[in-house]
Design an enzyme around this catalytic site. Structure first.
Site, PDB file in Angstrom:
ATOM      1  N   GLY A  12      17.281   0.250  37.492  1.00  0.00           N
ATOM      2  CA  GLY A  12      18.713   0.269  37.223  1.00  0.00           C
ATOM      3  C   GLY A  12      19.033  -0.065  35.770  1.00  0.00           C
ATOM      4  O   GLY A  12      18.145  -0.425  34.981  1.00  0.00           O
ATOM      5  N   ASP A  13      20.307   0.126  35.396  1.00  0.00           N
ATOM      6  CA  ASP A  13      20.802  -0.175  34.053  1.00  0.00           C
ATOM      7  C   ASP A  13      20.088   0.617  32.957  1.00  0.00           C
ATOM      8  O   ASP A  13      19.921   0.134  31.827  1.00  0.00           O
ATOM      9  CB  ASP A  13      20.704  -1.688  33.755  1.00  0.00           C
ATOM     10  CG  ASP A  13      21.480  -2.502  34.769  1.00  0.00           C
ATOM     11  OD1 ASP A  13      22.542  -2.040  35.199  1.00  0.00           O
ATOM     12  OD2 ASP A  13      21.010  -3.601  35.137  1.00  0.00           O
ATOM     13  N   LYS A  16      22.696   5.141  32.720  1.00  0.00           N
ATOM     14  CA  LYS A  16      23.182   6.296  33.505  1.00  0.00           C
ATOM     15  C   LYS A  16      24.633   6.619  33.168  1.00  0.00           C
ATOM     16  O   LYS A  16      25.020   7.783  33.088  1.00  0.00           O
ATOM     17  CB  LYS A  16      23.047   6.012  35.017  1.00  0.00           C
ATOM     18  CG  LYS A  16      21.614   5.778  35.472  1.00  0.00           C
ATOM     19  CD  LYS A  16      21.531   5.438  36.941  1.00  0.00           C
ATOM     20  CE  LYS A  16      22.150   4.104  37.308  1.00  0.00           C
ATOM     21  NZ  LYS A  16      21.459   2.921  36.758  1.00  0.00           N
ATOM     22  N   GLY A  17      25.450   5.559  32.974  1.00  0.00           N
ATOM     23  CA  GLY A  17      26.874   5.756  32.691  1.00  0.00           C
ATOM     24  C   GLY A  17      27.063   6.535  31.404  1.00  0.00           C
ATOM     25  O   GLY A  17      27.810   7.512  31.351  1.00  0.00           O
ATOM     26  N   LYS A  18      26.336   6.121  30.358  1.00  0.00           N
ATOM     27  CA  LYS A  18      26.465   6.809  29.070  1.00  0.00           C
ATOM     28  C   LYS A  18      26.051   8.272  29.204  1.00  0.00           C
ATOM     29  O   LYS A  18      26.742   9.168  28.712  1.00  0.00           O
ATOM     30  CB  LYS A  18      25.589   6.134  28.004  1.00  0.00           C
ATOM     31  CG  LYS A  18      25.417   7.039  26.800  1.00  0.00           C
ATOM     32  CD  LYS A  18      24.637   6.533  25.637  1.00  0.00           C
ATOM     33  CE  LYS A  18      24.275   7.740  24.773  1.00  0.00           C
ATOM     34  NZ  LYS A  18      24.032   7.481  23.383  1.00  0.00           N
ATOM     35  N   GLY A  40      27.040  -1.153  37.771  1.00  0.00           N
ATOM     36  CA  GLY A  40      27.858  -1.411  36.583  1.00  0.00           C
ATOM     37  C   GLY A  40      27.456  -0.388  35.546  1.00  0.00           C
ATOM     38  O   GLY A  40      26.363  -0.469  34.985  1.00  0.00           O
ATOM     39  N   HIS A  41      28.285   0.623  35.343  1.00  0.00           N
ATOM     40  CA  HIS A  41      27.953   1.703  34.419  1.00  0.00           C
ATOM     41  C   HIS A  41      28.852   1.617  33.191  1.00  0.00           C
ATOM     42  O   HIS A  41      30.074   1.699  33.305  1.00  0.00           O
ATOM     43  CB  HIS A  41      28.121   3.064  35.101  1.00  0.00           C
ATOM     44  CG  HIS A  41      27.204   3.263  36.278  1.00  0.00           C
ATOM     45  ND1 HIS A  41      27.231   4.367  37.081  1.00  0.00           N
ATOM     46  CD2 HIS A  41      26.211   2.478  36.770  1.00  0.00           C
ATOM     47  CE1 HIS A  41      26.298   4.255  38.013  1.00  0.00           C
ATOM     48  NE2 HIS A  41      25.676   3.108  37.849  1.00  0.00           N
ATOM     49  N   ARG A 142      25.669   1.094  63.544  1.00  0.00           N
ATOM     50  CA  ARG A 142      26.764   1.897  64.123  1.00  0.00           C
ATOM     51  C   ARG A 142      27.974   1.048  64.489  1.00  0.00           C
ATOM     52  O   ARG A 142      28.717   1.358  65.405  1.00  0.00           O
ATOM     53  CB  ARG A 142      26.264   2.715  65.327  1.00  0.00           C
ATOM     54  CG  ARG A 142      25.227   3.742  64.906  1.00  0.00           C
ATOM     55  CD  ARG A 142      24.358   4.175  66.023  1.00  0.00           C
ATOM     56  NE  ARG A 142      23.559   3.076  66.517  1.00  0.00           N
ATOM     57  CZ  ARG A 142      22.732   3.160  67.546  1.00  0.00           C
ATOM     58  NH1 ARG A 142      22.628   4.293  68.196  1.00  0.00           N
ATOM     59  NH2 ARG A 142      22.034   2.120  67.936  1.00  0.00           N
ATOM     60  N   GLN A 223      22.061   2.344  40.633  1.00  0.00           N
ATOM     61  CA  GLN A 223      20.813   1.589  40.727  1.00  0.00           C
ATOM     62  C   GLN A 223      19.651   2.442  40.181  1.00  0.00           C
ATOM     63  O   GLN A 223      19.869   3.221  39.277  1.00  0.00           O
ATOM     64  CB  GLN A 223      20.541   1.106  42.158  1.00  0.00           C
ATOM     65  CG  GLN A 223      21.480   0.005  42.633  1.00  0.00           C
ATOM     66  CD  GLN A 223      22.824   0.500  43.118  1.00  0.00           C
ATOM     67  OE1 GLN A 223      22.894   1.380  43.963  1.00  0.00           O
ATOM     68  NE2 GLN A 223      23.894  -0.053  42.613  1.00  0.00           N
ATOM     69  N   THR A 300      27.300  -8.643  37.132  1.00  0.00           N
ATOM     70  CA  THR A 300      27.235 -10.076  37.435  1.00  0.00           C
ATOM     71  C   THR A 300      27.122 -10.954  36.188  1.00  0.00           C
ATOM     72  O   THR A 300      27.182 -12.176  36.298  1.00  0.00           O
ATOM     73  CB  THR A 300      26.019 -10.375  38.341  1.00  0.00           C
ATOM     74  OG1 THR A 300      24.844  -9.894  37.678  1.00  0.00           O
ATOM     75  CG2 THR A 300      26.160  -9.707  39.690  1.00  0.00           C
ATOM     76  N   ALA A 303      21.436 -12.501  32.946  1.00  0.00           N
ATOM     77  CA  ALA A 303      20.505 -11.990  31.937  1.00  0.00           C
ATOM     78  C   ALA A 303      19.526 -11.054  32.636  1.00  0.00           C
ATOM     79  O   ALA A 303      19.052 -11.347  33.729  1.00  0.00           O
ATOM     80  CB  ALA A 303      19.751 -13.146  31.303  1.00  0.00           C
ATOM     81  N   ARG A 304      19.243  -9.914  32.021  1.00  0.00           N
ATOM     82  CA  ARG A 304      18.254  -8.993  32.595  1.00  0.00           C
ATOM     83  C   ARG A 304      16.862  -9.394  32.118  1.00  0.00           C
ATOM     84  O   ARG A 304      16.688  -9.741  30.949  1.00  0.00           O
ATOM     85  CB  ARG A 304      18.544  -7.562  32.150  1.00  0.00           C
ATOM     86  CG  ARG A 304      19.873  -7.026  32.672  1.00  0.00           C
ATOM     87  CD  ARG A 304      20.195  -5.674  32.020  1.00  0.00           C
ATOM     88  NE  ARG A 304      21.451  -5.132  32.514  1.00  0.00           N
ATOM     89  CZ  ARG A 304      22.194  -4.263  31.822  1.00  0.00           C
ATOM     90  NH1 ARG A 304      21.823  -3.840  30.634  1.00  0.00           N
ATOM     91  NH2 ARG A 304      23.318  -3.798  32.326  1.00  0.00           N
TER      92      ARG A 304
END
Ligand code: GDP
Ligand code: IMO
Ligand code: MG
Length: 429
Positions: A12-13, A16-18, A40-41, A142, A223, A300, A303-304
């Site tokens: 993730g991160d 993708k958004g850019k 979060g994109h 279900r 993700q 969130t 820190a990554r």
């Protein structure tokens, strides 16, 4: 066929958004097919920097219809907040479409997410605590409540009451937590319903129609491959199918509609939350990547964790997603390093692995085998053509391209839209 999937090739991160925002202009529809507001994109569109959690990153283009597919889980409070923020920035959300089959994140999902993480203690998954896992749990059981249930007050009330009989027992008796009041939940959610109703659609039918008309649809993954419920580092994963296959399930189109699958990977690698991470750097270099790369979670604020580029993981992502193209982002961040390592294989108990080991223990204890390449130590953020890059940067790209077995078609050299090298991205060929 005119469908293209964009998918994260790491944890993730990846940016993708850019990249969605960058290539979206070529499309008529941009569809989110899984996940929820755990995503979060970041999109920098003109002079505006936006953090999108739920709404597809194509929302800024008036010619694009953004659609939240059936595979997503939706917290309506967050959705409305995000719509309001976009409207405040003068981006119309009128065109937004939402599948009636997408599931609702209910208040007890957030409570259960927090409680189950608390209970796990040191073994926690490190979720975003947005209620994602519990919402997908109910979908599979279900017993979930869907967006379309908001259209019928009687049904909605009945479903909330039924759900709370069980959820309140769990919350009170197992977690020693507070119960929810069905009337209060209904009042809150039915007030959101008014706002959401005009956007609800039969999305599978619609997408099949537009694909038949040869309109172009971009499926925007959230993700990343290693967070996929089936193909990721289980149990340290999210609860949806982030891989390319999820695009067809999560939007109701057939696999034959997909023309290309574009994988996004950082020039190094990051992870938020717990779980194995063979190339993690707990040293000065890790700190440098973190500070130069601005590696703080968009959702969130955590820190990554940072590490060297792991070619084993990207090769695996190429296979499980059927990648036709690769985009490498944040190449500029590596400009701060004298030497750069790339993990080309793992070793565990005398065995060498060139793909992600099937055994979780082998992956947890894998020792990365590195090749070291020279850095370029030059600012590359102004490069717009592949030939503008220093020799060492091109060698780096070609080295990881060979290891992935997939052409690197796009290279990002900065967070802005134009800080990109379109090397060989031809979506329509
Ligand atoms: P996503 O979840 O995959 O959309 O990625 P995020 O938005 O969570 O994180 C990517 C971060 O990297 C964002 O802050 C982007 O603005 C930034 N970014 C994207 N591409 C580049 C790039 O090529 N260079 C730099 N320096 N930053 C980038
Ligand atoms: P984007 O779309 C990075 C991680 C969480 C946790 C695990 C499970 O911005 O790339 P969840 O709340 O989904 O049950 O948490 O998955 N996670 C992400 N990590 N980027 C994301 O989204 C993520 N969405 C979830 O940190 O480890
Ligand atoms: Mg993100």
């Amino acid at each position: 066929m005119p469908g293209i999937v964009l998918v994260g090739a790491q944890w993730g991160d990846e940016g993708k958004g850019k990249i969605t925002d960058l290539i979206a202009d070529d499309f008529d529809y941009v569809v989110r097919y899984q996940g929820g507001n755990n995503a979060g994109h970041t999109v920098i569109h003109g002079d505006k920097r936006l953090a999108l959690h739920l709404i597809p990153s194509g929302i800024m283009y008036p010619n694009i219809t953004p659609l939240i597919g059936n595979g997503c889980v939706i917290d309506p409070r967050v959705l409305i907040e995000e719509m309001d923020k976009l409207e405040a920035e003068n981006f119309s959300t009128e065109r937004l479409l939402i599948s009636g089959n997408a599931h609702l994140i209910m208040p007890w999902h957030l409570a259960l997410d927090a409680e189950s993480e608390r209970r796990l203690g040191n073994n926690e998954i490190g979720t975003t605590k947005r209620g994602i896992g519990p919402a997908y749990q109910d979908k599979a059981a279900r017993s979930g409540i869907r967006i379309q249930d908001l259209l019928d007050e009687h049904i909605f009330r009945l479903k909330v009451q039924t759900a709370l009989v069980e959820k309140n027992e769990i919350l009170v008796k197992i977690y020693n937590s507070k119960p929810f009041d069905a009337n209060a939940v209904c009042a809150e959610y039915l007030s959101y319903a008014e706002r959401i109703k005009p956007h609800i659609t039969e999305s599978s039918q619609l997408l099949n129609e537009v694909l038949r008309e040869n309109k172009w649809v971009l499926f925007e993954g959230a993700q990343g491959t290693l967070l996929d419920l089936d193909h990721g580092t289980y149990p340290f994963v999210t609860s949806s199918s982030c891989t390319a296959g999820g695009a067809v399930v999560g939007s109701g189109v057939g696999p034959t509609t997909i023309n290309k699958v574009l994988g996004i990977a950082k020039a190094y690698i990051t992870r938020v939350g717990s779980g194995p991470f063979p190339t993690e750097l707990n040293d000065e270099t890790g700190l440098k990547l973190s500070s130069v790369g601005g590696e703080v979670g968009v959702t969130t604020g955590r820190a990554r964790r940072c590490g060297w580029y792991d070619a084993v993981i990207v090769k695996y992502a190429a296979e499980v997603n059927g990648l036709t193209d690769l985009c490498i982002t944040k190449l500029d961040v590596l400009s701060c390093l004298d030497r750069i390592k790339v993990c080309t294989a793992y070793e565990h108990e005398g065995r060498r692995y060139r793909t992600v080991p099937g055994s979780q223990s082998a992956f947890h204890h894998a020792t990365p085998i590195y090749e070291e390449l020279p850095g370029w130590k030059t600012d590359i953020t102004a490069c717009r053509n592949y030939s503008d890059l220093p020799r060492e940067a091109k060698d780096y790209i070609e080295f990881i391209e060979d290891l992935a077995g997939v052409p690197v078609s796009i290279i990002a050299v900065g967070p802005d839209r134009d800080q990109t090298i379109m090397r060989r991205w031809r979506p329509r060929s």
